[in-house]
Motif scaffolding. Structure first.
Motif, short mmCIF file in Angstrom:
data_model
loop_
_atom_site.label_atom_id
_atom_site.label_comp_id
_atom_site.label_asym_id
_atom_site.label_seq_id
_atom_site.Cartn_x
_atom_site.Cartn_y
_atom_site.Cartn_z
N ASP A 1 0.80 -1.23 0.00
CA ASP A 1 0.00 0.00 0.00
C ASP A 1 0.84 1.29 0.00
O ASP A 1 0.59 2.18 0.83
CB ASP A 1 -0.97 0.00 1.19
CG ASP A 1 -2.02 -1.10 1.07
OD1 ASP A 1 -1.67 -2.28 1.28
OD2 ASP A 1 -3.16 -0.78 0.74
N ASP B 1 -2.04 -1.62 -4.16
CA ASP B 1 -2.36 -0.21 -3.91
C ASP B 1 -1.11 0.66 -4.06
O ASP B 1 -0.70 1.37 -3.14
CB ASP B 1 -3.00 -0.02 -2.53
CG ASP B 1 -4.50 -0.29 -2.53
OD1 ASP B 1 -5.03 -0.67 -3.60
OD2 ASP B 1 -5.14 -0.14 -1.47
N ASN C 1 -7.05 -2.74 -5.00
CA ASN C 1 -8.27 -2.12 -5.53
C ASN C 1 -8.04 -0.69 -6.01
O ASN C 1 -8.72 -0.22 -6.91
CB ASN C 1 -9.37 -2.15 -4.46
CG ASN C 1 -8.97 -1.48 -3.17
OD1 ASN C 1 -8.00 -1.89 -2.54
ND2 ASN C 1 -9.69 -0.44 -2.78
N HIS C 2 -7.06 0.02 -5.44
CA HIS C 2 -6.78 1.38 -5.91
C HIS C 2 -5.99 1.38 -7.22
O HIS C 2 -5.90 2.42 -7.87
CB HIS C 2 -6.04 2.18 -4.84
CG HIS C 2 -6.95 2.68 -3.76
ND1 HIS C 2 -7.57 3.90 -3.81
CD2 HIS C 2 -7.38 2.08 -2.61
CE1 HIS C 2 -8.33 4.05 -2.74
NE2 HIS C 2 -8.23 2.97 -1.99
N HIS D 1 -4.04 -8.98 -1.93
CA HIS D 1 -4.22 -7.61 -1.44
C HIS D 1 -5.22 -7.54 -0.29
O HIS D 1 -4.96 -6.92 0.74
CB HIS D 1 -4.67 -6.69 -2.57
CG HIS D 1 -4.90 -5.28 -2.09
ND1 HIS D 1 -3.88 -4.48 -1.63
CD2 HIS D 1 -6.04 -4.53 -1.95
CE1 HIS D 1 -4.36 -3.30 -1.24
NE2 HIS D 1 -5.67 -3.32 -1.41
N HIS E 1 -4.05 -3.63 2.36
CA HIS E 1 -5.40 -3.09 2.25
C HIS E 1 -5.90 -2.41 3.51
O HIS E 1 -6.55 -1.37 3.43
CB HIS E 1 -6.37 -4.19 1.81
CG HIS E 1 -7.75 -3.73 1.46
ND1 HIS E 1 -7.99 -2.76 0.49
CD2 HIS E 1 -8.98 -4.09 1.93
CE1 HIS E 1 -9.30 -2.57 0.39
NE2 HIS E 1 -9.93 -3.35 1.25
FE FE2 Z 1 -6.77 -1.54 -0.83
#
Ligand code: FE2
Ligand code: FE2
Length: 303
Positions: A21, A79, A111-112, A200, A236
């Motif tokens: 991240d 991320d 997800n980002h 993630h 995450h």
């Molecule tokens: Fe995330």
């Protein structure tokens, strides 16, 4: 390197470092009106909070600290960016090249990264050499996953949980077909490697609330219980956390750019007879320096 420890001969195997991240990109100069749809909420989140919470100078300090430990592999669980724009992917690609080559940096997206419907193509254009080859549908985020990376007695399996979600959702999903392939990859009957899974999203139910959770975490928990990988690493949730599930150690590490608590984990995995000797050190930012704040050792058995 070979040395004697008590009666048994131990062969040094690998030093792995987990970071996650980094959220390294800047959205400076973009403006709220410069993006559309779901990206507007992501931009506001960056403008109000994330640009203060995630600091590039902290990430650069962490990257230098990681390099001093001379890792064999750097394991990165997603991320890299904020809202999945091409310009962010370019920034991420430049940083990745400073971190290490594609054979040394092993990563799964978050997800980002796969934030909107055009993000997947941008990701593959800018840092596709760090991602597995896609066989099949280029629009399928799970194409090429899970991948397997082998180095000596180490086997790393990486999955992609970063499905594009609706606004205000940060959920993830393996999906049925990726889960089926994962079950085969993690099958302990396949080989006697030290097995590490990269993901993630949190791999078990109940770690994070539903809006941010892995939709099929229950099914993944069953797979982990059945196959018993030695190590599971994820990100995450931006905090340091440890869980045990039967013989599997499951670690989350705080964001690599966190202004308050940036962290990374060092795993030294040595082949013993039988199994592996494992040592984990958690290194975190304290008084502007990266220091070891927790440490543990254990013996991992052949599954
Ligand atoms: Fe995330
Ligand atoms: Fe994140």
């Amino acid at each position: 390197m070979v040395h004697k420890a008590g009666q048994s001969i131990i062969v040094s195997l690998m030093r792995l470092i987990h970071i996650t991240d980094p959220h390294l990109s800047t959205l400076d100069g973009l403006g709220f009106l410069g993006v559309r749809g779901k990206r507007r909420s992501g931009y506001l989140s960056w403008y109000k909070n994330r640009r203060f919470a995630h600091r590039r100078e902290i990430l650069d300090q962490l990257t230098e600290s990681v390099a001093r430990h001379d890792p064999d592999r750097i394991l990165l669980t997603g991320d890299l960016v904020h809202i999945g724009l091409e310009r962010e992917m370019k920034e991420a690609a430049a940083w990745l090249r400073t971190l290490g080559s594609p054979g040394k940096v092993i990563l799964v997206p978050g997800n980002h990264d796969n934030y909107a419907t055009d993000s997947l193509e941008s990701m593959y254009r800018q840092w596709g050499d760090y991602l597995p080859q896609r066989n099949g549908d280029a629009h399928d985020y799970t194409a090429g996953f899970p991948f397997e990376h082998r180095a000596g007695s180490l086997k790393i399996t990486g999955v992609n949980t970063s499905c594009v979600t609706r606004i205000f959702s940060a959920a993830g999903e393996l999906g049925q077909s990726q889960r089926g392939r994962l079950l085969i990859s993690l099958d302990p009957g396949q080989d006697d490697h030290f097995h590490c899974l990269l993901i993630h999203h949190p791999p078990l139910p109940g770690i994070i609330y539903r809006r941010k959770a892995l939709r099929d975490a229950g099914e993944l928990g069953d797979i982990i219980r059945r196959t018993k990988p030695h190590l599971v690493l994820y990100g995450h949730i931006h905090c340091n956390r440890e869980d045990h599930l039967t013989d599997t150690r499951i670690y989350c590490t705080a964001s690599a750019s966190d202004a308050e608590n940036a962290s990374y984990r060092i795993f030294d995995i040595e082949q013993a007879d039988p199994g592996w000797h494992c040592r984990m050190r958690l290194v975190a930012l304290q008084d502007r320096q990266f220091k070891t704040v927790a440490e543990e050792s254990w013996q991992a058995t052949v599954s």
